[in-house]
Design a protein around this motif. Structure first.
Motif, PDB file in Angstrom:
ATOM      1  N   VAL A  71       0.788  -1.239   0.000  1.00 20.52           N
ATOM      2  CA  VAL A  71       0.000   0.000   0.000  1.00 20.52           C
ATOM      3  C   VAL A  71       0.817   1.285   0.000  1.00 20.52           C
ATOM      4  O   VAL A  71       0.238   2.369  -0.062  1.00 20.52           O
ATOM      5  CB  VAL A  71      -0.947   0.052   1.229  1.00 20.52           C
ATOM      6  N   ARG A  74       0.234   4.507  -1.908  1.00 22.03           N
ATOM      7  CA  ARG A  74      -0.914   5.340  -1.544  1.00 22.03           C
ATOM      8  C   ARG A  74      -0.625   6.212  -0.338  1.00 22.03           C
ATOM      9  O   ARG A  74      -1.535   6.856   0.207  1.00 22.03           O
ATOM     10  CB  ARG A  74      -2.114   4.450  -1.235  1.00 22.03           C
ATOM     11  N   PRO A  93      -0.382   4.765   4.515  1.00 21.99           N
ATOM     12  CA  PRO A  93      -1.818   5.070   4.539  1.00 21.99           C
ATOM     13  C   PRO A  93      -2.554   4.261   5.603  1.00 21.99           C
ATOM     14  O   PRO A  93      -3.707   4.555   5.900  1.00 21.99           O
ATOM     15  CB  PRO A  93      -2.281   4.685   3.131  1.00 21.99           C
ATOM     16  N   MET A  94      -1.887   3.256   6.158  1.00 28.95           N
ATOM     17  CA  MET A  94      -2.565   2.398   7.125  1.00 28.95           C
ATOM     18  C   MET A  94      -2.375   2.912   8.546  1.00 28.95           C
ATOM     19  O   MET A  94      -3.290   3.446   9.140  1.00 28.95           O
ATOM     20  CB  MET A  94      -2.052   0.961   6.997  1.00 28.95           C
TER      21      MET A  94
HETATM   22  S1  FES Z   1      -6.104  -1.144   1.854  1.00 28.19           S
HETATM   23 FE1  FES Z   1      -5.503   0.476   0.601  1.00 28.19          FE
HETATM   24  S2  FES Z   1      -4.563   1.799   1.964  1.00 28.19           S
HETATM   25 FE2  FES Z   1      -5.243   0.260   3.220  1.00 28.19          FE
END
Ligand code: FES
Length: 152
Positions: A71, A74, A93-94
């Protein structure tokens, strides 16, 4: 998120002794928007590419060791002071860990430990822009002509 998957095209000459690395063309610089990440599959590995406002392109692993998911392209691009100097960063992003985009070092654990005992720091790749084409340095596979890794 755009995923670029052009692993086969070898653009550059081998570098280093005995061609131990080569440069793989990934995309055009114009394909990358400033401060927005893009994921690319390079030699069988998922790489997160970031174009900074000054045109520099940096590459770290797309895999987030804290949430164990692909990820990081992102993530949110920003900067942090390291030893008094600003360095470009991406925040997951998490769970919002912050990584130095130049070195891959995790600068802020955000109170968590990496998943499954993984290292907190990210792998990085050398990136260059030649004639408007973004290229990533990858290890050469002997005599394989830029063949990419196979999936098991
Ligand atoms: S699943 Fe896409 S940023 Fe968490």
């Amino acid at each position: 998120m755009t995923v670029l998957d052009q692993p086969a095209r070898e653009a550059g000459q081998p570098t280093g002794p005995a061609g131990t690395t080569s440069w793989t063309a990934v995309c055009r610089l114009d394909d990358l928007a400033p401060e927005r990440g893009v994921a690319a599959l390079v030699a069988g590995e998922q790489v997160a590419l970031f174009r900074l406002v000054d045109g520099t392109v940096l590459a770290v692993q797309q895999h987030d060791p804290f949430c164990d998911a692909y990820v990081l392209a992102r993530g949110i691009v920003g900067s942090r002071l390291v030893d008094g100097a600003p360095v470009p960063t991406v925040a997951s992003p998490m769970y919002k860990q912050v990584f130095d985009l130049r070195t891959g070092a995790c600068l802020d654990l955000a109170g968590k430990a990496p998943a499954r005992g993984m290292a907190p720091d990210l792998r990085t790749w050398h990136v260059r822009v030649t004639g408007g084409i973004v290229e990533i340095e990858v290890p050469s596979t002997d005599g394989a002509g830029g063949r990419t890794g196979e999936r098991a």
